[in-house]
Design an enzyme around this catalytic site. Structure first.
Site, short mmCIF file in Angstrom:
data_model
loop_
_atom_site.label_atom_id
_atom_site.label_comp_id
_atom_site.label_asym_id
_atom_site.label_seq_id
_atom_site.Cartn_x
_atom_site.Cartn_y
_atom_site.Cartn_z
CB CYS A 87 -0.98 0.01 1.16
SG CYS A 87 -0.25 -0.09 2.80
CG HIS A 163 -4.58 1.41 4.50
ND1 HIS A 163 -4.08 0.57 3.52
CD2 HIS A 163 -5.59 2.11 3.91
CE1 HIS A 163 -4.76 0.76 2.40
NE2 HIS A 163 -5.67 1.68 2.61
#
Length: 310
Positions: A87, A163
């Site tokens: 990510c 994230h």
């Protein structure tokens, strides 16, 4: 070390991200870390082409979500995240492939990737990104060397999961690109400065989680400072102004030199040195006593922590 076909975890650091962009073949950009959401902090970094936000992920309800998910918009580059650990690079590439500036050169690798995936849906773009050998190779150049290979495990309920998402201006609107969402999130239009939209958005998001979470990280993808300072120097008149620009260039060059040293250290394999040191300590009969001393020290710290302040 990441196994073949896998993506490693990488550190959220401006020096790491700047080198990733450079190694992708992109020029005219660098990454800076933001320590404040104040307007002046953003103004010092302009032009800002995109933001990369790291936070502790939690599943949000539709009521909590800000903005509106856009389905079927093929103009903006958006890829679904289909693999763990990618990510960070996905957020960087999401910024790079949506920059609308003639001053930026993507280079062959990213240009070819964008052209190849231009007609793909988000899921297929995500699969293409995952299987892009050169992009994975650059990403995994920051893999940590491990003495042992461990089987990767999925995060459990109580594990902390972090994230990365990207924020970009695109065609006079502000978008959030989160590979875990079904599409890009439209946060509305902007007139002159897209940061006037995204800054309050980030402030509200941090404030919403501030009571339980303090771990956030914000990176800005900005124009290459040395290139901008070089242009200023060529047009500058007056000894004081020229001296000031040269001093700023010196500071920027020193910062990049430090980034380079830090990245060399990140990539270096220290395991042979550690193993040799352990071997020497063992041969001299020092390893076991040092191990026992370390255990005692750890036990003492643990008991002090449990007892609390007196």
């Amino acid at each position: 070390m990441a196994a073949n076909g896998q993506w490693c975890l990488i550190e959220s650091d401006p020096g790491v991200f700047s080198e990733l962009i450079k190694d992708f073949g992109c020029t005219g950009l660098q990454v800076e870390e933001l320590w404040s959401l104040d307007e002046c902090a953003f103004n010092e970094l302009k032009p800002v082409h995109g933001l990369i936000f790291l936070f502790k992920w939690k599943n949000e309800s539709e009521q909590e979500q800000q903005g509106k998910v856009v389905y079927g918009d093929t103009d903006i580059f958006f890829a679904k995240q289909v693999i763990n650990n990618a990510c960070a690079t996905q957020a960087i590439i999401s910024v790079l492939l949506n920059i609308e500036s003639k001053d930026i050169s993507l280079g062959d690798t990213l240009t070819q990737f964008r052209e190849f995936t231009s007609s793909f849906d988000p899921a297929l773009k995500g699969m293409s990104l995952t299987n892009a050998d050169r992009l994975r190779e650059v990403h995994n150049s920051f893999a940590r060397q491990n003495m042992f290979e461990f089987d990767s495990k999925s995060a459990e309920k109580d594990d902390d999961v972090y994230h990365f998402v990207a924020f970009v201006p695109f065609k006079d609107r502000v978008y959030e690109l989160d590979g875990l969402k079904p599409g890009p999130i439209d946060h509305g239009p902007f007139t002159d400065d897209w940061l006037t939209v995204v800054r309050p958005l980030l402030q509200s998001r941090v404030a919403r989680h501030a009571a339980t979470e303090i771990t956030f990280n914000l990176m800005a993808v900005v124009g290459d400072k040395l290139m901008a300072l070089d242009r200023e120097l060529r047009a500058a008149e007056g000894d004081m102004l020229i001296a000031d620009i040269k001093n700023k260039m010196r500071i920027e060059e020193e910062k990049r030199a430090n980034y380079k040293i830090e990245n060399i250290r990140r990539k270096h394999n220290y395991i042979p040195l550690i193993m040799e040191m352990l071997k020497i300590l063992s041969e001299k009969g020092m390893l076991l006593p040092l191990t026992e001393k370390a255990k005692e020290k750890l036990a003492s710290k643990s008991s002090t922590k449990k007892a609390g302040p007196s």
